[in-house]
Design an enzyme around this catalytic site. Structure first.
Site, PDB file in Angstrom:
ATOM      1  N   SER A 101      33.843  47.254  53.432  1.00  0.00           N
ATOM      2  CA  SER A 101      33.359  46.319  52.188  1.00  0.00           C
ATOM      3  C   SER A 101      32.355  45.522  52.071  1.00  0.00           C
ATOM      4  CB  SER A 101      35.061  45.923  52.398  1.00  0.00           C
ATOM      5  OG  SER A 101      34.745  45.218  50.865  1.00  0.00           O
ATOM      6  N   TYR A 114      41.594  39.902  54.848  1.00  0.00           N
ATOM      7  CA  TYR A 114      41.180  41.626  54.644  1.00  0.00           C
ATOM      8  C   TYR A 114      39.070  41.336  54.754  1.00  0.00           C
ATOM      9  CZ  TYR A 114      39.024  45.601  51.822  1.00  0.00           C
ATOM     10  OH  TYR A 114      38.765  46.400  50.820  1.00  0.00           O
TER      11      TYR A 114
HETATM   12  N1  LIG Z   1      38.340  50.359  45.467  1.00  0.00           N
HETATM   13  C1  LIG Z   1      37.325  49.521  46.202  1.00  0.00           C
HETATM   14  O1  LIG Z   1      36.396  48.735  45.445  1.00  0.00           O
HETATM   15  C2  LIG Z   1      37.117  48.975  47.723  1.00  0.00           C
HETATM   16  C3  LIG Z   1      36.261  48.397  48.564  1.00  0.00           C
HETATM   17  C4  LIG Z   1      35.887  48.065  49.994  1.00  0.00           C
HETATM   18  C5  LIG Z   1      36.495  48.901  50.482  1.00  0.00           C
HETATM   19  N2  LIG Z   1      37.480  49.655  49.676  1.00  0.00           N
HETATM   20  C6  LIG Z   1      38.141  50.354  50.909  1.00  0.00           C
HETATM   21  O2  LIG Z   1      38.355  51.787  51.037  1.00  0.00           O
HETATM   22  C7  LIG Z   1      39.350  52.217  51.472  1.00  0.00           C
HETATM   23  C8  LIG Z   1      40.571  53.046  50.580  1.00  0.00           C
HETATM   24  O3  LIG Z   1      40.943  51.887  49.745  1.00  0.00           O
HETATM   25  P1  LIG Z   1      41.405  52.338  47.939  1.00  0.00           P
HETATM   26  O4  LIG Z   1      40.454  51.687  47.204  1.00  0.00           O
HETATM   27  O5  LIG Z   1      41.253  53.485  48.484  1.00  0.00           O
HETATM   28  O6  LIG Z   1      42.199  52.404  47.864  1.00  0.00           O
HETATM   29  P2  LIG Z   1      43.786  52.623  48.139  1.00  0.00           P
HETATM   30  O7  LIG Z   1      44.292  53.252  46.626  1.00  0.00           O
HETATM   31  O8  LIG Z   1      44.792  51.510  47.890  1.00  0.00           O
HETATM   32  O9  LIG Z   1      44.154  53.821  49.464  1.00  0.00           O
HETATM   33  C9  LIG Z   1      44.649  52.832  50.520  1.00  0.00           C
HETATM   34  C10 LIG Z   1      45.290  54.421  50.891  1.00  0.00           C
HETATM   35  O10 LIG Z   1      45.959  53.044  51.907  1.00  0.00           O
HETATM   36  C11 LIG Z   1      46.552  53.258  53.094  1.00  0.00           C
HETATM   37  N3  LIG Z   1      47.375  52.927  53.815  1.00  0.00           N
HETATM   38  C12 LIG Z   1      47.640  51.533  53.168  1.00  0.00           C
HETATM   39  N4  LIG Z   1      48.606  51.063  53.851  1.00  0.00           N
HETATM   40  C13 LIG Z   1      48.991  52.005  54.762  1.00  0.00           C
HETATM   41  C14 LIG Z   1      49.464  51.612  56.492  1.00  0.00           C
HETATM   42  N5  LIG Z   1      50.711  50.711  56.483  1.00  0.00           N
HETATM   43  N6  LIG Z   1      49.562  52.688  57.090  1.00  0.00           N
HETATM   44  C15 LIG Z   1      48.780  53.502  56.383  1.00  0.00           C
HETATM   45  N7  LIG Z   1      48.003  54.101  55.117  1.00  0.00           N
HETATM   46  C16 LIG Z   1      48.266  53.112  55.003  1.00  0.00           C
HETATM   47  C17 LIG Z   1      47.298  54.584  51.647  1.00  0.00           C
HETATM   48  O11 LIG Z   1      48.820  55.226  51.636  1.00  0.00           O
HETATM   49  P3  LIG Z   1      50.212  54.663  51.665  1.00  0.00           P
HETATM   50  O12 LIG Z   1      50.532  53.758  50.558  1.00  0.00           O
HETATM   51  O13 LIG Z   1      51.118  56.386  51.201  1.00  0.00           O
HETATM   52  O14 LIG Z   1      50.838  54.641  52.924  1.00  0.00           O
HETATM   53  C18 LIG Z   1      46.500  54.614  50.837  1.00  0.00           C
HETATM   54  O15 LIG Z   1      46.416  56.518  50.638  1.00  0.00           O
HETATM   55  C19 LIG Z   1      39.677  50.958  52.468  1.00  0.00           C
HETATM   56  O16 LIG Z   1      39.708  50.540  53.502  1.00  0.00           O
HETATM   57  C20 LIG Z   1      39.417  49.683  51.220  1.00  0.00           C
HETATM   58  O17 LIG Z   1      39.115  48.106  52.383  1.00  0.00           O
HETATM   59  C21 LIG Z   1      38.052  49.963  48.501  1.00  0.00           C
END
Ligand SMILES: NC(=O)c1ccc[n+]([C@@H]2O[C@H](COP(=O)([O-])OP(=O)(O)OC[C@H]3O[C@@H](n4cnc5c(N)ncnc54)[C@H](OP(=O)(O)O)[C@@H]3O)[C@@H](O)[C@H]2O)c1
Length: 285
Positions: A145, A158
């Site tokens: 991130s 985070y």
């Molecule tokens: N969106 C952004 O702007 C952004 C920016 C920078 C970095 N990121 C990174 O991108 C990645 C994906 O994020 P996203 O934006 O797609 O968010 P998201 O839609 O909330 O996806 C998060 C995923 O992680 C899984 N997860 C959460 N807790 C978990 C656990 N305890 N065990 C196993 N799986 C778990 C969730 O599935 P379940 O709830 O079914 O477990 C979901 O599939 C993350 O690492 C996030 O930090 C996102």
């Protein structure tokens, strides 16, 4: 359905595949012909994603587990390896955000964020690495991130977990140079997902709202396609997102200036910066 096939014959294991970037990564990898192992906690959501992705004509196996349960992860690696006999690419994408002040965040919540975002990926990596090293090939993809590069208010653990990923994988990269195993660290900017709705509050509750900025952010499917291109090209570290990526350059030139710029209302300021660089009329929000 057209398949470019750059991942045909490869097995890609994607964590956090039930929503957001991970779900789109499933489509992007399947379009390239990869057989998939998809993981997250929710079996129901994963089954839904599987249904959608099957249209690309690849094999997809669901392997549901909770990354926070660190003791169970070595077995999950064994199960993943048994599905197709190997894993060529592990995409450590799953993660959880935190939305609260340091003073309002319980230590158990800090620990939960570190377990899911840092120790979980580390356990999977340690499990899969010997197999990749033995075969002399493999790719580890890590979704970090902008918070892995600098901190803004209300995301303390985070940001800590994402900084930790950089430390770990940069060290690992230096240890396995010339092994045939490659590491790609992805730095997403602000991507259109429901990450803020799934975020934890300091008391361990659920933040529950999709932040306005994330509603109009960089599309997750576009981000996923760029991530796949980045690891196919064996790039070491790649930013994926919109004009907020300029903060990486500012941070390199003057961390002092960036700190002052993002100290108050960083998201609002980033939005204004985006509007400035894309020559859009300010939203006034
Ligand atoms: N969106 C952004 O702007 C952004 C920016 C920078 C970095 N990121 C990174 O991108 C990645 C994906 O994020 P996203 O934006 O797609 O968010 P998201 O839609 O909330 O996806 C998060 C995923 O992680 C899984 N997860 C959460 N807790 C978990 C656990 N305890 N065990 C196993 N799986 C778990 C969730 O599935 P379940 O709830 O079914 O477990 C979901 O599939 C993350 O690492 C996030 O930090 C996102």
């Amino acid at each position: 359905m057209k398949q470019d096939g750059k991942l045909r014959g490869k097995v890609v294991w994607i964590t956090g595949a039930s929503s957001g970037i991970g779900e789109q990564l499933c489509h992007a990898c399947a379009r390239e012909g990869a057989d998939l192992i998809i993981s997250a906690r929710s079996k129901t959501k994963l089954a839904g994603v599987r249904e959608q992705v099957l249209v690309h004509g690849v094999r997809i196996a669901v392997l549901a587990f909770d990354l926070e349960k660190l003791d169970t992860l070595p077995n999950k690696v064994t199960e993943a390896l048994a599905i197709y006999g190997r894993v060529d690419v592990l995409i450590n994408n799953a993660g959880i955000a935190l939305k609260d002040w340091v003073t309002a965040t319980k230590l158990e919540v800090d620990r939960k964020v570190m377990d899911i975002n840092y120790f979980g990926p580390l356990c999977l990596t340690k499990g899969i690495l010997p197999h990749m090293l033995e075969r002399g090939s493999g790719q580890l993809v890590v979704i970090s991130s902008l918070s892995g590069k600098y901190g803004v208010p209300k995301i303390s653990s985070y940001a800590a977990s994402k900084h930790a990923l950089h430390g770990f994988y940069e060290t690992l990269r230096s240890e396995i140079v010339n092994s045939g195993v490659f590491i790609t660290i992805i730095i997403p900017g602000i991507i259109q997902t429901e990450i803020t709705a799934h975020a934890l509050t300091g008391d361990g509750g659920n933040f529950g709202k999709v932040d306005k900025t994330f509603q109009r952010a960089y599309p997750a499917d576009k981000a996923a396609r760029k991530i796949v291109r980045a690891f196919l090209a064996k790039q070491e570290e790649v930013f994926v997102g919109g004009t907020e990526g300029i903060t990486l350059l500012i941070n390199r030139i003057s961390p002092w200036f960036l700190r002052r710029f993002i100290r108050n209302h960083p998201i609002k300021r980033l939005r204004k910066l985006k509007e400035f660089f894309s020559f859009k009329k300010p939203s006034g929000a």
